[in-house]
Design a protein around this motif. Structure first.
Motif, PDB file in Angstrom:
ATOM      1  N   GLY A 178       3.182   4.257  -3.724  1.00  0.00           N
ATOM      2  CA  GLY A 178       3.510   3.698  -4.986  1.00  0.00           C
ATOM      3  C   GLY A 178       4.755   4.389  -5.491  1.00  0.00           C
ATOM      4  O   GLY A 178       4.944   4.804  -6.550  1.00  0.00           O
ATOM      5  N   CYS A 179       5.819   4.472  -4.654  1.00  0.00           N
ATOM      6  CA  CYS A 179       6.867   5.091  -5.149  1.00  0.00           C
ATOM      7  C   CYS A 179       7.723   4.243  -6.512  1.00  0.00           C
ATOM      8  O   CYS A 179       7.813   3.041  -6.259  1.00  0.00           O
ATOM      9  CB  CYS A 179       8.149   5.226  -4.335  1.00  0.00           C
ATOM     10  N   GLY A 180       8.517   4.797  -7.205  1.00  0.00           N
ATOM     11  CA  GLY A 180       9.129   4.169  -8.356  1.00  0.00           C
ATOM     12  C   GLY A 180      10.429   3.899  -7.793  1.00  0.00           C
ATOM     13  O   GLY A 180      11.303   4.546  -6.938  1.00  0.00           O
TER      14      GLY A 180
ATOM     15  N   ILE B 139      11.941   7.880  -1.937  1.00  0.00           N
ATOM     16  CA  ILE B 139      11.503   6.600  -1.089  1.00  0.00           C
ATOM     17  C   ILE B 139      11.337   6.693   0.502  1.00  0.00           C
ATOM     18  O   ILE B 139      12.273   7.560   0.742  1.00  0.00           O
ATOM     19  CB  ILE B 139      12.208   5.305  -1.703  1.00  0.00           C
ATOM     20  N   CYS B 140      10.862   5.857   1.019  1.00  0.00           N
ATOM     21  CA  CYS B 140      11.044   5.804   2.391  1.00  0.00           C
ATOM     22  C   CYS B 140      11.870   4.342   2.769  1.00  0.00           C
ATOM     23  O   CYS B 140      12.405   3.537   2.058  1.00  0.00           O
ATOM     24  CB  CYS B 140       9.499   5.536   3.026  1.00  0.00           C
ATOM     25  N   PRO B 141      12.297   4.129   4.005  1.00  0.00           N
ATOM     26  CA  PRO B 141      13.282   3.174   4.559  1.00  0.00           C
ATOM     27  C   PRO B 141      12.660   1.861   4.149  1.00  0.00           C
ATOM     28  O   PRO B 141      13.553   0.737   4.204  1.00  0.00           O
ATOM     29  CB  PRO B 141      13.367   3.348   6.003  1.00  0.00           C
TER      30      PRO B 141
ATOM     31  N   THR C 168       7.370  -0.370  -9.344  1.00  0.00           N
ATOM     32  CA  THR C 168       6.709   0.622  -8.372  1.00  0.00           C
ATOM     33  C   THR C 168       6.942  -0.266  -7.135  1.00  0.00           C
ATOM     34  O   THR C 168       6.654  -1.398  -7.185  1.00  0.00           O
ATOM     35  CB  THR C 168       5.218   0.745  -8.851  1.00  0.00           C
ATOM     36  N   CYS C 169       7.000   0.444  -5.914  1.00  0.00           N
ATOM     37  CA  CYS C 169       7.039  -0.465  -4.784  1.00  0.00           C
ATOM     38  C   CYS C 169       5.538  -0.571  -4.241  1.00  0.00           C
ATOM     39  O   CYS C 169       4.673   0.152  -4.298  1.00  0.00           O
ATOM     40  CB  CYS C 169       7.478   0.584  -3.759  1.00  0.00           C
ATOM     41  N   PRO C 170       5.305  -1.948  -4.077  1.00  0.00           N
ATOM     42  CA  PRO C 170       4.167  -2.278  -3.615  1.00  0.00           C
ATOM     43  C   PRO C 170       3.830  -2.396  -2.187  1.00  0.00           C
ATOM     44  O   PRO C 170       2.737  -2.925  -1.756  1.00  0.00           O
ATOM     45  CB  PRO C 170       4.300  -3.938  -4.029  1.00  0.00           C
ATOM     46  N   LEU C 171       4.706  -1.852  -1.304  1.00  0.00           N
ATOM     47  CA  LEU C 171       4.340  -1.960   0.010  1.00  0.00           C
ATOM     48  C   LEU C 171       3.232  -1.178   0.634  1.00  0.00           C
ATOM     49  O   LEU C 171       2.657  -1.593   1.733  1.00  0.00           O
ATOM     50  CB  LEU C 171       5.782  -1.686   0.612  1.00  0.00           C
ATOM     51  N   CYS C 172       3.300   0.373   0.185  1.00  0.00           N
ATOM     52  CA  CYS C 172       2.184   0.854   0.920  1.00  0.00           C
ATOM     53  C   CYS C 172       1.509   1.589  -0.350  1.00  0.00           C
ATOM     54  O   CYS C 172       1.791   1.461  -1.679  1.00  0.00           O
ATOM     55  CB  CYS C 172       2.588   2.076   1.956  1.00  0.00           C
ATOM     56  N   GLU C 173       0.762   2.653   0.089  1.00  0.00           N
ATOM     57  CA  GLU C 173      -0.152   3.165  -1.203  1.00  0.00           C
ATOM     58  C   GLU C 173       0.645   4.250  -1.816  1.00  0.00           C
ATOM     59  O   GLU C 173      -0.056   4.756  -2.783  1.00  0.00           O
ATOM     60  CB  GLU C 173      -1.418   3.791  -0.478  1.00  0.00           C
TER      61      GLU C 173
HETATM   62  S1  SF4 Z   1       6.694   5.319   0.795  1.00  0.00           S
HETATM   63 FE1  SF4 Z   1       7.981   3.485   1.265  1.00  0.00          FE
HETATM   64  S2  SF4 Z   1       6.746   1.635   1.318  1.00  0.00           S
HETATM   65 FE2  SF4 Z   1       5.601   3.369   0.447  1.00  0.00          FE
HETATM   66  S3  SF4 Z   1       5.571   3.119  -1.951  1.00  0.00           S
HETATM   67 FE3  SF4 Z   1       7.031   4.488  -1.248  1.00  0.00          FE
HETATM   68  S4  SF4 Z   1       9.127   3.364  -0.756  1.00  0.00           S
HETATM   69 FE4  SF4 Z   1       7.458   1.630  -0.931  1.00  0.00          FE
END
Ligand code: SF4
Ligand SMILES: Nc1nc2c(c(=O)[nH]1)N[C@H]1C(S)=C(S)[C@@H](COP(=O)(O)OP(=O)(O)OC[C@H]3O[C@@H](n4cnc5c(=O)[nH]c(N)nc54)[C@H](O)[C@@H]3O)O[C@H]1N2
Ligand SMILES: Nc1nc2c(c(=O)[nH]1)N[C@H]1C(S)=C(S)[C@@H](COP(=O)(O)OP(=O)(O)OC[C@H]3O[C@@H](n4cnc5c(=O)[nH]c(N)nc54)[C@H](O)[C@@H]3O)O[C@H]1N2
Ligand SMILES: [Mo]
Length: 763
Positions: free
Chosen positions: A31-33, A59-61, A24-29
């Motif tokens: 929580g994308c896989g 996902i985002c950039p 899981t991406c920890p960068l924002c809330e």
């Molecule tokens: S939106 Fe972007 S930063 Fe946020 S959890 Fe998903 S990939 Fe990560």
């Protein structure tokens, strides 16, 4: 490691081992896989995990830049210790010995309050922060606890605690089923959502409109989210509570209040109605800048929607009446019958650690706030923390209880707290400072010891906090994708060892002691919970069952197993365990949100308090400003977020900062003309506490009388190691933000609507 060995087809066969990890991406809330491909120990690709039960590949950039952060030569690979004024690389043993040598005497001589701690935003996205932050605070025994919460969501938490009985019992907008969404002060198309965990807001909002639902965005700026909406209401900053109060007032006047199923559980409706009585749509028209007819129409639309929802975020919480606004958001959800129903504002049921799934339904102590006040300014404590706006003065002001040492966990308060210049100066005067951080940045450059955790890809993950706000119930555990470097230690171990030092056990003590103590504490609570799955069981026996695990995994397994879906240590054999999550690296779907009232209430009365006294106490102040329209030539500052940025710390990633500068001052064309400001030319922005010079971007996306500057920039201070960020330094908007502007109920920083003066910069 949960890795699946696969060889992508279409590639020439090589001897390299290619593994794919999921995390899981920890960068924002959101929580994308993520699907992370590793070849010979090197990450070669990160993309969205299409099999993730929640994000389905979105996902985002930023998501793929976990690779760049991992590979970033500026990311710290070893501890730093200050010797003769210079931060030098040191071994872990040397670093912890130095902390022990310097910290213990300060506590011994001046008492525990002489050490303050600040917990920054990434702690909420991190197992170490979630599970070992509290033991560290306990071991320190200090009351000087500060966190990002009081420059963020604290007003929402306090309102939720007062209304529903616990700070994490925050209703979330059920955007996937709603027919009408009123968003105030949030821009999820840039932020990816907050206190409303869900990947792919763009897709979700598109579906909302595609199925005939209506999206209304209240924001002083015409944001991406506003552009994707049916209607944009360009409100005057800081005035949302007037708008919301007038909506409740309208419904009361029209005799349109409908509590529905909730009626038996709702208290003090009359007091709510009385409190908003002065705030008619006509009365608040000039202060909000929103026509009375619009306010009446919005109230009617929300009421008429088959299922509708009001959602307020940072523009409403970091404001002079943040708690009042946060309360009115959910008061409005309640009086329109939208609370706790599909398509309305609902309560998630998280798999681990959710207080409102434990203990006796409808029975609790309620909000733990205002039990003491800060030493210098007398601002109120909430949930064991003091407002972060007090940190600088607590360091600067001599006397009993003065802060002499500071531990910063994953925070960059120099860029994140108001009056950053004062804080920067105060930090320089500390006797001792520790930063647990991956970078040498604006804040950690003041530290005497910097303890860098490994990169996110080398750590396991579970979103304990954020899944409590998820728009769909899921559980998702990630194993590390990459191993630790030899000799490195995980972040939980750093915090555990700090806790042991603080407790006086010394720098060489076994960090597992902290885990085991925490595990026993949790087990004692679990077996004492008559309604839980391990009621009355033997703590030692359960503890022994966890013997195969250590660190955060031990605690997480315990929490999952004693949680609402858990196996109850055998009581419910098909129930959730960490092993079950390990077997499902794409997550486990626990179902759509379901109504949870009244059982999730933990208020002393067992009912919803629609008119909490602590909040009503701020209404006279609100009423006093009711007729204050904008002064002639008024200019106020608001912030903004950008999809490619993450608070103060991702500007060292080239792919995210390249292109046109993002730290610009947005100015409306009419204001630009009036003030002689030219697009692209620098302007001086002045406030009580400071002054910055930023390039102007003239745009009608901001309301007249409003200028906007993002926070988290200003990477041009000496003594840092952020090569890329230094080339895209920008300016620190928190040199302008005022540490004396606060939400009265919680002491949370009121960033929004700051009065400023703007003029062309000479030269
Ligand atoms: S939106 Fe972007 S930063 Fe946020 S959890 Fe998903 S990939 Fe990560
Ligand atoms: N003017 C203005 N100011 C604001 C805001 C605003 O809207 N306007 N927003 C506020 C909000 S909502 C928040 S949450 C705060 C955020 O402010 P902070 O709490 O300061 O958090 P970040 O800016 O995200 O900084 C995170 C720090 O942690 C480090 N870091 C990153 N990942 C890890 C990790 O895994 N472990 C460790 N130990 N360190 C790590 C980074 O290098 C960085 O130093 O800012 C607030 N400040
Ligand atoms: N890309 C990216 N994503 C992030 C972050 C980031 O820095 N970058 N930070 C993360 C963090 S820590 C948080 S807390 C969340 C925040 O998530 P959001 O709350 O969605 O944050 P913003 O995008 O800042 O949106 C706030 C909006 O409020 C508006 N606003 C300002 N003042 C007022 C006001 O008085 N009234 C109203 N109605 N609106 C107002 C602003 O113009 C802005 O558009 O985002 C998280 N996600
Ligand atoms: Mo935040």
């Amino acid at each position: 490691m949960t890795t699946i060995v696969d060889r992508p087809t279409g590639h020439a066969a090589t001897d390299a081992e290619v593994t794919t990890g999921f995390r899981t991406c920890p960068l924002c809330e959101a929580g994308c896989g993520l699907e992370v491909t590793v070849r010979d120990g090197e990450v070669v690709r990160i993309r969205g995990d299409r099999a993730d039960v929640f994000s389905h590949g979105y996902i985002c950039p930023k998501g793929s830049t976990l690779k760049q952060i991992h590979d970033d030569p500026d990311r710290l690979r070893s501890p730093l210790v200050r010797r003769n004024g210079v931060l030098e690389p040191a071994t872990w043993d040397e670093a912890f010995s130095e902390v022990d040598r310097r910290l213990r005497p300060i506590i011994g001589e001046h008492g525990p309050d002489a050490v303050a701690i600040y917990l920054g935003n990434p702690n909420a996205h991190n197992l170490a922060g979630m599970l070992y932050g509290k033991p560290l605070i306990k071991a320190l025994g200090t009351t000087n606890v500060f966190s990002a919460s009081t420059v963020d969501q604290r007003p929402k938490e306090v309102a939720a605690a007062l209304m529903f009985g616990h700070l994490m019992t925050v209703p979330v907008p059920d955007i996937d089923r709603t027919g009408y969404l009123l968003v105030l002060g949030a821009n999820p198309l840039e932020s990816n959502g907050s206190l409303a965990t869900a990947p792919d807001w763009p897709g979700r909002l598109k579906s909302l409109r595609a199925r005939g639902g209506r999206l209304v965005v209240v924001d002083p700026r015409r944001t991406k989210t506003a552009e994707a909406a049916d209607e944009h209401v360009a409100i005057r900053p800081g005035t949302d509570p007037y708008l919301l109060a007038a909506m409740v007032n309208t419904l009361a006047g029209d005799d349109a209040i409908a509590l529905g199923r909730l009626a038996p559980y709702v208290d003090r409706l009359e007091d709510l109605v009385a409190a908003v009585a002065p705030f008619t749509p006509e009365a608040v028209e000039s202060v909000t800048g929103v026509p009375a007819a619009t306010i009446r129409r919005l109230a009617g639309e929300l009421r008429a929607a088959p299922a509708g929802c009001v959602y307020g975020r940072i523009g409403t919480t970091t404001a002079p009446f943040g708690t009042v606004a946060s309360w009115l958001v959910d008061a409005l959800n309640t009086v329109t019958g939208n609370l706790d129903r599909p398509g309305g504002a609902m309560f998630p049921r998280a798999a681990a650690g959710h207080f409102n799934t434990r203990g006796t339904p409808r029975f609790g102590r309620g909000a733990l706030i205002g039990r003491r006040t800060s030493r210098v300014r007398g601002l109120p404590e909430s949930f064991g923390e003091l407002p972060a706006v007090c940190l600088a003065e607590e360091i600067e002001t001599p006397g009993d209880g003065q802060v002499r040492a500071l531990i910063v966990l994953a925070g960059n308060p120099v860029l994140s707290l108001p009056n950053g210049e004062r804080l920067d100066r105060a930090m320089a005067g500390l006797d001792f400072m520790v930063s647990v951080d991956i970078y040498l940045n604006e804040t950690s450059r003041h530290a005497d010891v910097v303890l860098p955790p490994p990169s996110a890809l080398q750590r396991s993950h579970y979103d304990i906090a954020l899944l409590m706000f998820a728009l769909h119930n899921v559980a998702n555990y990630s194993a590390p994708v990459l191993p630790l470097e030899p000799g490195d230690i995980d972040e939980w171990e750093i915090l555990a060892r700090l806790a042991l030092i603080a407790a006086g056990v010394g720098p060489a003590a076994d960090p597992d002691l902290v885990t085991d103590l925490a595990a026993r504490t949790l087990l004692h609570a679990a077996v004492a919970d008559d309604h839980g799955p391990v009621a009355g069981r033997d703590v030692d026996e359960l503890f022994d069952e966890l013997a195969g695990r250590r660190g955060p995994e031990k605690l997480l397994d315990l929490m999952l197993r004693t949680g609402p879906y858990g196996d109850g240590f055998g009581a419910r054999p098909a129930g959730l365990t960490l092993a079950a999550l390990e077997a499902n690296p794409h997550g486990v779907d626990l179902g759509a949100l379901e109504p949870r009232l009244p059982d999730c209430l933990r208020t002393p009365t067992g009912t919803i308090d629609l008119a909490p006294e602590a909040i009503l106490a701020d209404i006279p102040r609100l009423a006093a400003g009711m007729h204050d329209g904008p002064a002639d030539g008024e200019l106020v500052l608001v912030g903004r977020r950008d999809l490619r940025s993450n608070n103060s710390w991702m500007h060292n990633v080239k792919v995210l900062v390249k292109g046109k500068p993002r730290c610009t001052l947005h100015v409306h064309p009419d204001d630009a003309a009036r003030l002689g400001l030219v697009d692209g030319a620098p302007a001086t922005v002045t406030a009580r506490t400071g002054r910055v010079v930023a390039p102007v971007h003239v745009t009608d996306a901001v309301r007249r009388g409003v200028v906007s500057l993002p926070h988290g920039w200003g990477h041009d201070l000496p003594g840092m190691r952020l090569g890329v960020a230094a080339d895209h330094a920008g300016v620190n908007s928190n040199l302008l933000a005022d540490d004396e502007r606060i939400d009265a109920v919680t002491g949370t920083a009121a960033f929004t609507g700051l009065p400023v003066e703007v003029a062309p910069a000479s030269g």
